[in-house]
Design an enzyme around this catalytic site. Sequence first.
Site, PDB file in Angstrom:
ATOM      1  N   GLU A  77     -27.917  99.355  96.716  1.00 43.33           N
ATOM      2  CA  GLU A  77     -29.234  99.599  95.777  1.00 43.33           C
ATOM      3  C   GLU A  77     -29.449  98.337  94.991  1.00 43.33           C
ATOM      4  O   GLU A  77     -28.591  97.870  94.122  1.00 43.33           O
ATOM      5  CB  GLU A  77     -28.502 100.715  94.817  1.00 43.33           C
ATOM      6  CG  GLU A  77     -29.638 101.538  94.464  1.00 43.33           C
ATOM      7  CD  GLU A  77     -29.169 102.792  93.569  1.00 43.33           C
ATOM      8  OE1 GLU A  77     -28.017 102.759  93.009  1.00 43.33           O
ATOM      9  OE2 GLU A  77     -29.744 103.755  93.426  1.00 43.33           O
ATOM     10  N   ASN A  96     -26.578 107.514  91.259  1.00 45.99           N
ATOM     11  CA  ASN A  96     -26.013 108.381  90.590  1.00 45.99           C
ATOM     12  C   ASN A  96     -26.881 109.415  89.822  1.00 45.99           C
ATOM     13  O   ASN A  96     -25.971 110.272  89.311  1.00 45.99           O
ATOM     14  CB  ASN A  96     -25.238 107.484  89.417  1.00 45.99           C
ATOM     15  CG  ASN A  96     -24.125 106.673  90.004  1.00 45.99           C
ATOM     16  OD1 ASN A  96     -23.227 107.532  90.603  1.00 45.99           O
ATOM     17  ND2 ASN A  96     -23.870 105.465  90.153  1.00 45.99           N
ATOM     18  N   SER A 152     -22.839 100.556  87.873  1.00 51.23           N
ATOM     19  CA  SER A 152     -23.350 102.284  88.229  1.00 51.23           C
ATOM     20  C   SER A 152     -24.264 102.879  87.435  1.00 51.23           C
ATOM     21  O   SER A 152     -25.104 103.433  87.971  1.00 51.23           O
ATOM     22  CB  SER A 152     -22.040 103.013  88.214  1.00 51.23           C
ATOM     23  OG  SER A 152     -21.050 102.519  88.837  1.00 51.23           O
ATOM     24  N   HIS A 164     -26.069  96.802  93.473  1.00 49.32           N
ATOM     25  CA  HIS A 164     -25.145  98.023  93.325  1.00 49.32           C
ATOM     26  C   HIS A 164     -24.455  98.300  94.726  1.00 49.32           C
ATOM     27  O   HIS A 164     -25.406  98.893  95.491  1.00 49.32           O
ATOM     28  CB  HIS A 164     -25.885  99.177  92.751  1.00 49.32           C
ATOM     29  CG  HIS A 164     -24.739 100.381  92.582  1.00 49.32           C
ATOM     30  ND1 HIS A 164     -25.621 101.671  92.334  1.00 49.32           N
ATOM     31  CD2 HIS A 164     -23.567 100.479  92.429  1.00 49.32           C
ATOM     32  CE1 HIS A 164     -24.496 102.521  91.955  1.00 49.32           C
ATOM     33  NE2 HIS A 164     -23.582 101.862  92.168  1.00 49.32           N
TER      34      HIS A 164
HETATM   35  P1  NAD Z   1     -11.895  98.445  88.172  1.00 51.64           P
HETATM   36  O1  NAD Z   1     -11.317  98.862  86.856  1.00 51.64           O
HETATM   37  O2  NAD Z   1     -11.372  98.749  89.537  1.00 51.64           O
HETATM   38  O3  NAD Z   1     -11.878  97.014  88.029  1.00 51.64           O
HETATM   39  C1  NAD Z   1     -12.611  96.432  86.696  1.00 51.64           C
HETATM   40  C2  NAD Z   1     -12.042  94.773  86.780  1.00 51.64           C
HETATM   41  O4  NAD Z   1     -12.571  94.095  85.734  1.00 51.64           O
HETATM   42  C3  NAD Z   1     -10.369  94.999  86.059  1.00 51.64           C
HETATM   43  O5  NAD Z   1      -9.570  94.232  87.298  1.00 51.64           O
HETATM   44  C4  NAD Z   1     -10.294  94.276  84.840  1.00 51.64           C
HETATM   45  O6  NAD Z   1      -9.216  93.592  84.562  1.00 51.64           O
HETATM   46  C5  NAD Z   1     -11.714  93.443  84.970  1.00 51.64           C
HETATM   47  N1  NAD Z   1     -12.386  93.044  83.642  1.00 51.64           N
HETATM   48  C6  NAD Z   1     -12.442  93.655  82.716  1.00 51.64           C
HETATM   49  N2  NAD Z   1     -13.050  92.967  81.728  1.00 51.64           N
HETATM   50  C7  NAD Z   1     -13.326  91.966  82.014  1.00 51.64           C
HETATM   51  C8  NAD Z   1     -13.733  90.667  81.715  1.00 51.64           C
HETATM   52  N3  NAD Z   1     -14.555  90.643  80.425  1.00 51.64           N
HETATM   53  N4  NAD Z   1     -13.736  89.601  82.376  1.00 51.64           N
HETATM   54  C9  NAD Z   1     -13.288  89.559  83.605  1.00 51.64           C
HETATM   55  N5  NAD Z   1     -12.654  90.691  84.174  1.00 51.64           N
HETATM   56  C10 NAD Z   1     -12.718  91.893  83.358  1.00 51.64           C
HETATM   57  O7  NAD Z   1     -13.594  98.888  88.232  1.00 51.64           O
HETATM   58  P2  NAD Z   1     -14.497  99.111  89.463  1.00 51.64           P
HETATM   59  O8  NAD Z   1     -14.308 100.587  89.760  1.00 51.64           O
HETATM   60  O9  NAD Z   1     -14.173  98.024  90.399  1.00 51.64           O
HETATM   61  O10 NAD Z   1     -15.868  99.041  89.090  1.00 51.64           O
HETATM   62  C11 NAD Z   1     -16.456  97.863  88.344  1.00 51.64           C
HETATM   63  C12 NAD Z   1     -18.091  98.074  88.325  1.00 51.64           C
HETATM   64  O11 NAD Z   1     -18.532  98.667  89.526  1.00 51.64           O
HETATM   65  C13 NAD Z   1     -18.323  98.927  87.241  1.00 51.64           C
HETATM   66  O12 NAD Z   1     -19.489  98.728  86.737  1.00 51.64           O
HETATM   67  C14 NAD Z   1     -18.548 100.391  87.938  1.00 51.64           C
HETATM   68  O13 NAD Z   1     -19.555 101.335  87.346  1.00 51.64           O
HETATM   69  C15 NAD Z   1     -19.254  99.789  89.116  1.00 51.64           C
HETATM   70  N6  NAD Z   1     -19.103 100.682  90.455  1.00 51.64           N
HETATM   71  C16 NAD Z   1     -17.870 101.214  90.680  1.00 51.64           C
HETATM   72  C17 NAD Z   1     -17.798 102.101  91.778  1.00 51.64           C
HETATM   73  C18 NAD Z   1     -16.442 102.806  92.118  1.00 51.64           C
HETATM   74  O14 NAD Z   1     -16.609 103.727  93.115  1.00 51.64           O
HETATM   75  N7  NAD Z   1     -15.541 102.586  91.463  1.00 51.64           N
HETATM   76  C19 NAD Z   1     -18.919 102.122  92.811  1.00 51.64           C
HETATM   77  C20 NAD Z   1     -20.071 101.408  92.430  1.00 51.64           C
HETATM   78  C21 NAD Z   1     -20.381 100.684  91.183  1.00 51.64           C
END
Ligand code: NAD
Length: 286
Positions: A152, A190, A119, A140
């Site tokens: 994005e 963002n 993000s 993104h």
């Molecule tokens: P989340 O916490 O729901 O999921 C992250 C997952 O990654 C978890 O299941 C965790 O076990 C796993 N993980 C952590 N470290 C790891 C590793 N080293 N190897 C393999 N797996 C690993 O997070 P999310 O909300 O899905 O966000 C993920 C990414 O997407 C982040 O960078 C976030 O900024 C971005 N993002 C989130 C959103 C949102 O609305 N949540 C929107 C756009 C982008």
Amino acid sequence: MMIQNVAVIGAGTMGNGIGHVFAQHGHGVVLVDSDPVALGHGLETIGRNFDRQIKKEKATEEDKSAALDRIVSSTDLDSVHGVDLVVEAIIEDEEIKTDVFRTLDAIVKPDAILASNTSSISITQLAAATSRPDQVIGMHFMNPVPVMKLVEIIRGLETSAATHDTVTALAQSLGKIPVTVEDYPGFVSNRVLMPMINEAIFCVMEGVAEPEAIDTVMKLGMGHPMGPLTLADFIGLDVCLAILDVLHDGLGDPKYRACPLLKRMVAAGQLGRKTGRGFFEYGGTE
Ligand code: NAD
């Protein structure tokens, strides 16, 4: 370059949605999560989201079973070695992501593209941890991935035109609308969204209005489909705080400082929908 097989690292909120969309559009998907429980939940969520699409007549039972057949899951990063593209969607932590990029660079084939769903973290910095900075890019997706049209596309300082064009065409082939932006903190999405959410939180802290009232003003007055506080709860208050910190550090302008109330709520574990409580209450955790 033709992208056929992809890997998605992280099976959480975003990763399972990204895996869903790729599998639905005919790609072989290796879905990796270091936590086997999260991996199981991610696969269940994909099944549930397909059921939702079937109910809305946006997919059929055949689409669902074909897509699920295209997904293999693993807790081991080594299992991604044969893919053409990796989309990383793990926790928003610069150090951990950099580490994963360094590891992936040593595992995948030389012409594979490494993308991050971050993000806010610098694509240029993630690219610098690899031997292929020209093949690293931001992809993104928006939450919920199967529904939201925007991707994005973030060009790092050394991202090549070929990588950019391949990933842009790929996003289009997934039924998405790609928009290209340059690699500055928070990109566009963002950088514009988070100051609005932060200001809404300042309004709560200063007692300008109740959360419900603030959201109503923005929905009915500004035509937003969802109020900023509901959206913050949906994104996760910890994620919002992490992004504001990146904007603040990266741009050095005090206008991006996170509201103290946001910090207090995160410290208390009130992270929004995922913990059942944020600016609003939710029945059970999700
Ligand atoms: P989340 O916490 O729901 O999921 C992250 C997952 O990654 C978890 O299941 C965790 O076990 C796993 N993980 C952590 N470290 C790891 C590793 N080293 N190897 C393999 N797996 C690993 O997070 P999310 O909300 O899905 O966000 C993920 C990414 O997407 C982040 O960078 C976030 O900024 C971005 N993002 C989130 C959103 C949102 O609305 N949540 C929107 C756009 C982008």
